[in-house]
Motif scaffolding. Structure first.
Motif, mmCIF file in Angstrom:
data_model
loop_
_atom_site.group_PDB
_atom_site.id
_atom_site.type_symbol
_atom_site.label_atom_id
_atom_site.label_comp_id
_atom_site.label_asym_id
_atom_site.label_seq_id
_atom_site.Cartn_x
_atom_site.Cartn_y
_atom_site.Cartn_z
ATOM 1 N N THR A 319 22.112 9.531 31.817
ATOM 2 C CA THR A 319 20.757 9.846 32.273
ATOM 3 C C THR A 319 20.064 8.622 32.885
ATOM 4 O OG1 THR A 319 20.066 9.587 29.964
ATOM 5 C CG2 THR A 319 20.428 11.813 30.747
ATOM 6 N N ASN A 339 28.925 8.480 36.823
ATOM 7 C CA ASN A 339 28.502 9.880 36.936
ATOM 8 C C ASN A 339 29.281 10.631 38.007
ATOM 9 O OD1 ASN A 339 26.682 9.707 34.870
ATOM 10 N ND2 ASN A 339 24.856 9.625 36.167
ATOM 11 N N ASP A 355 22.060 14.032 33.777
ATOM 12 C CA ASP A 355 21.344 13.229 34.766
ATOM 13 C C ASP A 355 20.479 14.120 35.651
ATOM 14 O OD1 ASP A 355 20.639 11.155 36.581
ATOM 15 O OD2 ASP A 355 22.375 11.626 37.843
#
Length: 398
Positions: A319, A339, A355
């Motif tokens: 995140t 990610n 995210d």
């Protein structure tokens, strides 16, 4: 050191049949003690009352008690369970005395964990449980869970069986020596999910006593939708935890052992485990200065180990942490690279785009302000809910 697991036995008023099995209902990862963060260093002729939030319902339970990081044995003069009311009070008539090998005085050797004898007490996700431990002699704290968003209460003398909180004048946000609660199950249609992560999974910034950690909120969703199943979501989050480096390596003992070292104890040891939600890596970037390749290699090892154990494992994207204390543009590039790999890999059984669920569309490297606890890294209650709501329940069918 693996836990001592006594054979299933019958105790007074508690019958355990051969076909029954234990399921994890609540868990707290244990870590090294660090006096810099502690409200109490030693307990001496005192009772500590800790509040836990069980998931799987049942009428027969047992506790897992830990002295994993202790250098000396710990002695508990009495241990009691009761349904929690509020602010340290318990519900009259629900108090149960806990024994180990039918002995009221419980001794845990240094470096060991034990399961208590079974206890008759109806538990469910609707009511919290108070665990009260009387420590009769001067005992330094060594094995603990540093920052659950929950209040523990301390009283002078033995008040383990008291329903009143009148004598519990001191408060702390840490819990000591209690690492798990398991429920005896007669059914076979169960799902035990372990949420493996750091302080965001631990829910350390959620409102104390509210059970607004994202694993609890995700559990609530599952229970509403999957009413025909026994379900628990066990929280294996540790503040500051990393995939690759253990807490002492970065000067933060409370961050515990690294993920790859604690998989067997904190994940695969849970009876009935079916799934893992892997949500780690931001501290490897921020505290450990790891590269994307190093983080990805650690994730691959964890996924491979889960599959070796026959457990499904899902990964969550990291995140946003823009403007957090350890943020930099270089570290943001590492997060984006990790990610991107999570979104396109075929190593895990699936992925959750945490995210995307929490980012500020106007500044994608930052949390949406409503989801930001205030330090630009951790979440508000609304942020924990948004994270829990982003997990597709369809992956947990069948």
């Amino acid at each position: 050191m693996k836990a001592i697991q006594p054979g299933i036995k019958k105790t007074a008023g508690t019958t355990v049949e051969a076909g029954d099995r234990w399921l994890g209902s609540w868990f707290a990862s244990q870590t090294y003690y660090d006096a810099r963060f502690a409200a109490i260093d030693t307990l001496d002729n005192q009772t500590i009352r800790m509040i836990v939030h069980p998931h799987t319902a049942g009428s027969t339970i047992r506790l897992k008690l830990s002295n994993l990081y202790g250098s000396e044995q710990v002695v508990f003069g009495s241990v009691n369970l009761a349904l929690s009311n509020k602010e340290g009070y318990t519900i009259p008539g629900s108090d149960r005395h806990v024994t180990f090998e039918r002995k009221s005085i419980i001794i845990i050797p240094a470096g060991r964990e034990i399961y208590t004898d079974p206890v008759d007490l109806n538990v469910s996700g609707a009511v919290d449980v108070a665990i009260s431990i009387y420590v009769p002699q001067s005992t330094k704290t060594s094995t603990w869970h540093f920052s659950p968003p929950q209040i523990s209460y301390i009283a002078d003398g033995d008040h383990a069986s008291d329903n009143s909180a009148e004598f519990f004048k001191q408060k702390t946000h840490s819990s000591y020596w209690v690492s798990g609660m398991e429920v005896l199950s007669q059914g076979r249609n169960s799902r035990v999910i372990v949420a493996l992560g750091d302080s965001i999974t631990e829910g350390s910034t959620s409102t104390a006593g509210s059970n607004h950690r994202w694993p609890d909120l995700f559990y609530d969703r599952l229970v509403r939708e999957k009413t025909d199943r026994e379900i628990s979501v066990l929280n294996s989050g540790i503040v500051g935890n990393q995939i690759l480096k253990s807490g002492p390596e970065v000067g933060l003992p409370v961050a515990g052992e690294n993920v790859l070292s604690r998989l067997d104890r904190d994940v695969f040891s849970h009876p009935g485990i079916t799934d893992v939600i892997f949500f780690e890596g931001i501290n490897d970037i921020g505290l450990g200065n790891a590269t994307a390749d190093q983080i990805i290699a650690g994730m691959k090892k964890a996924a491979a180990e889960a599959h070796t154990k026959g457990v499904r494992i899902y990964a969550g994207t990291l995140t946003p942490f823009g403007n957090a204390a350890y943020y930099s543009e270089e570290k943001e590039r590492v997060r984006q690279e990790v990610n991107q790999w999570i979104r396109t890999q075929h190593v895990f059984d699936g992925m959750f785009d945490f995210d995307k669920a929490l980012m500020n569309p106007k500044a994608p490297n930052e949390l949406l302000p409503a989801y930001d606890f205030g330090d630009h890294l951790h979440l508000s209650d609304a942020g924990y809910k948004a994270l829990a709501d982003s997990i597709p329940l369809s992956l947990f069918e069948g």
